[in-house]
Design a protein around this motif. Structure first.
Motif, PDB file in Angstrom:
ATOM      1  N   ASP A  48     -14.019 -71.794  -3.391  1.00 44.42           N
ATOM      2  CA  ASP A  48     -12.661 -72.276  -3.158  1.00 44.42           C
ATOM      3  C   ASP A  48     -12.518 -72.805  -1.736  1.00 44.42           C
ATOM      4  O   ASP A  48     -13.486 -72.822  -0.962  1.00 44.42           O
ATOM      5  CB  ASP A  48     -11.639 -71.183  -3.487  1.00 44.42           C
ATOM      6  N   ASP A  49     -11.328 -73.220  -1.377  1.00 42.80           N
ATOM      7  CA  ASP A  49     -11.071 -73.795  -0.057  1.00 42.80           C
ATOM      8  C   ASP A  49     -11.265 -72.805   1.082  1.00 42.80           C
ATOM      9  O   ASP A  49     -11.389 -73.204   2.237  1.00 42.80           O
ATOM     10  CB  ASP A  49      -9.655 -74.367   0.007  1.00 42.80           C
ATOM     11  N   ASN A  50     -11.307 -71.517   0.760  1.00 41.20           N
ATOM     12  CA  ASN A  50     -11.531 -70.477   1.774  1.00 41.20           C
ATOM     13  C   ASN A  50     -12.999 -70.068   1.860  1.00 41.20           C
ATOM     14  O   ASN A  50     -13.339 -69.164   2.614  1.00 41.20           O
ATOM     15  CB  ASN A  50     -10.666 -69.254   1.481  1.00 41.20           C
ATOM     16  N   GLY A  51     -13.855 -70.704   1.048  1.00 38.43           N
ATOM     17  CA  GLY A  51     -15.278 -70.389   1.079  1.00 38.43           C
ATOM     18  C   GLY A  51     -15.687 -69.215   0.204  1.00 38.43           C
ATOM     19  O   GLY A  51     -16.825 -68.763   0.282  1.00 38.43           O
ATOM     20  N   GLN A  52     -14.787 -68.733  -0.634  1.00 37.19           N
ATOM     21  CA  GLN A  52     -15.107 -67.636  -1.554  1.00 37.19           C
ATOM     22  C   GLN A  52     -15.963 -68.196  -2.689  1.00 37.19           C
ATOM     23  O   GLN A  52     -15.522 -69.079  -3.415  1.00 37.19           O
ATOM     24  CB  GLN A  52     -13.827 -67.010  -2.112  1.00 37.19           C
ATOM     25  N   ILE A  53     -17.192 -67.677  -2.842  1.00 38.03           N
ATOM     26  CA  ILE A  53     -18.150 -68.186  -3.818  1.00 38.03           C
ATOM     27  C   ILE A  53     -18.120 -67.337  -5.079  1.00 38.03           C
ATOM     28  O   ILE A  53     -18.115 -66.110  -5.019  1.00 38.03           O
ATOM     29  CB  ILE A  53     -19.575 -68.194  -3.226  1.00 38.03           C
ATOM     30  N   THR A  54     -18.144 -68.011  -6.218  1.00 37.88           N
ATOM     31  CA  THR A  54     -18.242 -67.369  -7.524  1.00 37.88           C
ATOM     32  C   THR A  54     -19.446 -67.975  -8.237  1.00 37.88           C
ATOM     33  O   THR A  54     -19.636 -69.190  -8.189  1.00 37.88           O
ATOM     34  CB  THR A  54     -16.977 -67.635  -8.370  1.00 37.88           C
ATOM     35  N   HIS A  55     -20.259 -67.128  -8.877  1.00 33.04           N
ATOM     36  CA  HIS A  55     -21.414 -67.639  -9.621  1.00 33.04           C
ATOM     37  C   HIS A  55     -21.772 -66.673 -10.740  1.00 33.04           C
ATOM     38  O   HIS A  55     -21.281 -65.546 -10.782  1.00 33.04           O
ATOM     39  CB  HIS A  55     -22.615 -67.864  -8.694  1.00 33.04           C
ATOM     40  N   ASN A  56     -22.636 -67.138 -11.646  1.00 39.22           N
ATOM     41  CA  ASN A  56     -23.053 -66.304 -12.769  1.00 39.22           C
ATOM     42  C   ASN A  56     -24.542 -65.977 -12.736  1.00 39.22           C
ATOM     43  O   ASN A  56     -25.128 -65.615 -13.747  1.00 39.22           O
ATOM     44  CB  ASN A  56     -22.676 -66.966 -14.105  1.00 39.22           C
ATOM     45  N   GLY A  57     -25.183 -66.080 -11.581  1.00 38.57           N
ATOM     46  CA  GLY A  57     -26.607 -65.769 -11.460  1.00 38.57           C
ATOM     47  C   GLY A  57     -26.896 -64.303 -11.710  1.00 38.57           C
ATOM     48  O   GLY A  57     -26.111 -63.434 -11.321  1.00 38.57           O
ATOM     49  N   GLN A  58     -28.025 -64.031 -12.363  1.00 37.84           N
ATOM     50  CA  GLN A  58     -28.381 -62.669 -12.734  1.00 37.84           C
ATOM     51  C   GLN A  58     -29.703 -62.187 -12.143  1.00 37.84           C
ATOM     52  O   GLN A  58     -30.020 -61.001 -12.234  1.00 37.84           O
ATOM     53  CB  GLN A  58     -28.458 -62.564 -14.270  1.00 37.84           C
ATOM     54  N   GLU A  59     -30.496 -63.076 -11.571  1.00 38.51           N
ATOM     55  CA  GLU A  59     -31.814 -62.682 -11.069  1.00 38.51           C
ATOM     56  C   GLU A  59     -31.707 -62.056  -9.681  1.00 38.51           C
ATOM     57  O   GLU A  59     -30.877 -62.462  -8.881  1.00 38.51           O
ATOM     58  CB  GLU A  59     -32.732 -63.900 -10.998  1.00 38.51           C
ATOM     59  N   PRO A  60     -32.561 -61.059  -9.392  1.00 41.12           N
ATOM     60  CA  PRO A  60     -32.616 -60.552  -8.013  1.00 41.12           C
ATOM     61  C   PRO A  60     -33.026 -61.704  -7.092  1.00 41.12           C
ATOM     62  O   PRO A  60     -33.909 -62.491  -7.440  1.00 41.12           O
ATOM     63  CB  PRO A  60     -33.700 -59.474  -8.062  1.00 41.12           C
ATOM     64  N   GLY A  61     -32.358 -61.841  -5.962  1.00 45.05           N
ATOM     65  CA  GLY A  61     -32.607 -62.974  -5.086  1.00 45.05           C
ATOM     66  C   GLY A  61     -33.164 -62.579  -3.739  1.00 45.05           C
ATOM     67  O   GLY A  61     -32.962 -61.466  -3.263  1.00 45.05           O
ATOM     68  N   ARG A  62     -33.859 -63.531  -3.133  1.00 43.66           N
ATOM     69  CA  ARG A  62     -34.398 -63.367  -1.781  1.00 43.66           C
ATOM     70  C   ARG A  62     -33.775 -64.449  -0.899  1.00 43.66           C
ATOM     71  O   ARG A  62     -33.639 -65.585  -1.313  1.00 43.66           O
ATOM     72  CB  ARG A  62     -35.914 -63.530  -1.783  1.00 43.66           C
TER      73      ARG A  62
END
Length: 107
Positions: A48-62
């Motif tokens: 959003d305009d405030n930089g709040q990120i939404t996602h549906n990723g499920q894999e452990p990330g590095r």
């Protein structure tokens, strides 16, 4: 949303893979949280305009940081097909050394 580029700030890459070098044509960003979100390999990501990120990723990330000097306009170019705001995504123009920031993180 306005995203500023700072020449001395780190550049990040997120991936579920164990990497030591980033291939030419890979995506990087100075927005750490965006790289962290992409590390989980989402099929959908928005912010959003405030930089709040939404996602549906499920894999452990590095989370990785580029571990050598880079120059915008030479080593990194704005992503030409990005659907995000200006300066959110850049593409690497050559292989770049990476350093792991921390252990894999679950989404």
């Amino acid at each position: 949303m306005k995203i500023a580029i700072h020449p001395a700030a780190p550049w990040y890459h997120g991936s579920p893979l164990a990497l030591q070098e980033l291939q030419s044509g890979s995506t990087v960003t100075q927005w750490r949280q965006l790289a962290e979100a992409f590390s989980h390999k989402p099929a959908m990501l928005c912010y959003d305009d405030n930089g709040q990120i939404t996602h549906n990723g499920q894999e452990p990330g590095r989370l990785y940081v580029i571990d050598e000097p880079v120059q915008v306009g030479v080593d990194l170019l704005p992503h030409p097909r990005s659907t995000m705001d200006a300066n959110a995504e850049y593409l690497t123009q050559r292989p770049l050394r990476l350093r792991l920031v921390g252990p894999p993180v679950n989404p």
